[in-house]
Design an enzyme around this catalytic site. Structure first.
Site, short mmCIF file in Angstrom:
data_model
loop_
_atom_site.label_atom_id
_atom_site.label_comp_id
_atom_site.label_asym_id
_atom_site.label_seq_id
_atom_site.Cartn_x
_atom_site.Cartn_y
_atom_site.Cartn_z
N SER A 66 12.27 -78.07 8.40
CA SER A 66 11.29 -79.06 8.88
C SER A 66 11.13 -80.27 7.99
CB SER A 66 9.93 -78.38 9.09
OG SER A 66 9.94 -77.58 10.25
N GLU A 164 16.29 -74.18 16.75
CA GLU A 164 17.62 -73.72 16.34
C GLU A 164 18.07 -74.32 15.02
OE1 GLU A 164 16.86 -74.88 19.30
OE2 GLU A 164 17.11 -73.15 20.64
N LYS A 230 6.20 -82.73 2.50
CA LYS A 230 6.58 -82.08 3.75
C LYS A 230 7.45 -80.89 3.40
CE LYS A 230 6.88 -81.19 8.04
NZ LYS A 230 6.75 -79.78 7.61
N THR A 231 7.12 -79.76 3.99
CA THR A 231 7.85 -78.53 3.69
C THR A 231 8.76 -78.14 4.85
OG1 THR A 231 6.10 -77.14 4.60
CG2 THR A 231 5.96 -77.71 2.25
N GLY A 232 9.62 -77.17 4.58
CA GLY A 232 10.48 -76.61 5.61
C GLY A 232 10.71 -75.14 5.31
#
Length: 286
Positions: A66, A164, A230-232
């Site tokens: 993300s 996905e 911002k993380t993912g």
């Protein structure tokens, strides 16, 4: 001889005890890799000059997850600056447009959301459906990749949609970046003429307002420090964060940290990223 030994002992007594100090950033990263049984990629970059201050596997590929949403909203803002988009434009969507983890967009099926609201949801809450709706406005994954090429990023690539793109298969180049490329791209978006000053402020504010990054670098941030991030995350051994940090509530450096191929739990991944962040901050303060 005895006098010499006493002098050495006296000198050592005046030195700080290393056992009480946090590890240096690179030492902490090596320790994290060992504890995670995976790979860490990291870069610390000066925001003003673009100079690399610390790096580890900075040119290795890692899943974006993300964190791509910051670049996506940068592309949206570039369209706004060009007169091809408006943050106030309302987008309507249907139930079938929703994907897993859409905490904001799922509440607005009846009334829709503006482009600006979708960007806020995508960055501050990591809303996946909001990201897909925005991705459609820039030409999908291929369109976002083309935008990256236009601003000089020849490495970062987006190939798939949410969710996905979070698959994070070992060795898969799809939907990846490198810490160095992501940091350079973020710097371009926030400091160059790729975006107007107004759009730069807006992109940064969305990152400041991030509400899902608490367990990572924010958990070790000293009082009075600035952070925008911002993380993912991926269920398949990956985690990441892109952030701007600085004392005195001022953004001074870009920090990008990615993890891949680790069997560690999400809580353990969060803890290791927080530990790397703490080591960077302590080294910074010396």
């Amino acid at each position: 001889m005895r006098y010499f030994r006493l002098c050495i002992i006296s000198l050592l007594a005046t030195l700080p005890l290393a056992v009480h100090a946090s590890p240096q950033p690179l030492e902490q990263i090596k320790l994290s890799e060992s504890q995670l049984s995976g790979s860490v990629g990291m870069i610390e970059m000066d925001l003003a000059s673009g100079r690399t201050l610390t790096a580890w596997r900075a040119d290795g590929r890692f899943p974006m997850m993300s964190t791509f949403k910051v670049v996506l909203c940068g592309a949206v803002l570039a369209r706004v600056d060009a007169g091809d988009e408006q943050l106030e434009r309302k987008i309507h969507y249907r139930q079938q447009d929703l994907v897993d983890y859409s905490p904001v967009s799922e509440k607005h099926l009846a009334d829709g959301m503006t482009v600006g609201e979708l960007c806020a949801a995508a960055i501050t809450m990591s809303d996946n459906s909001a990201a897909n709706l925005l991705l459609a406005t820039v030409g999908g994954p291929a369109g976002l990749t083309a935008f990256l090429r236009q601003i000089g990023d020849n490495v970062t690539r987006l190939d798939r949609w949410e969710t996905e793109l979070n698959e994070a298969l070992p060795g898969d180049a799809r939907d990846t970046t490198t810490p160095a490329s992501m940091a350079a791209t973020l710097r371009k978006l926030l400091t160059s003429q790729r975006l107007s000053a107004r759009s730069q402020r807006q992109l940064l504010q969305w990152m400041v307002d991030d509400r899902v990054a608490g367990p990572l670098i924010r958990s070790v941030l000293p009082a009075g420090w600035f952070i925008a991030d911002k993380t993912g995350a991926s269920e398949r051994g990956a985690r990441g964060i892109v952030a701007l940090l600085g004392p005195n509530n001022k953004a001074e450096r870009i920090v990008v940290i990615y993890l891949r191929d680790t069997p560690a739990s999400m809580a353990e991944r969060n803890q290791q990223i927080a530990g790397i962040g703490a080591a960077l901050i302590e080294h910074w303060q010396r």
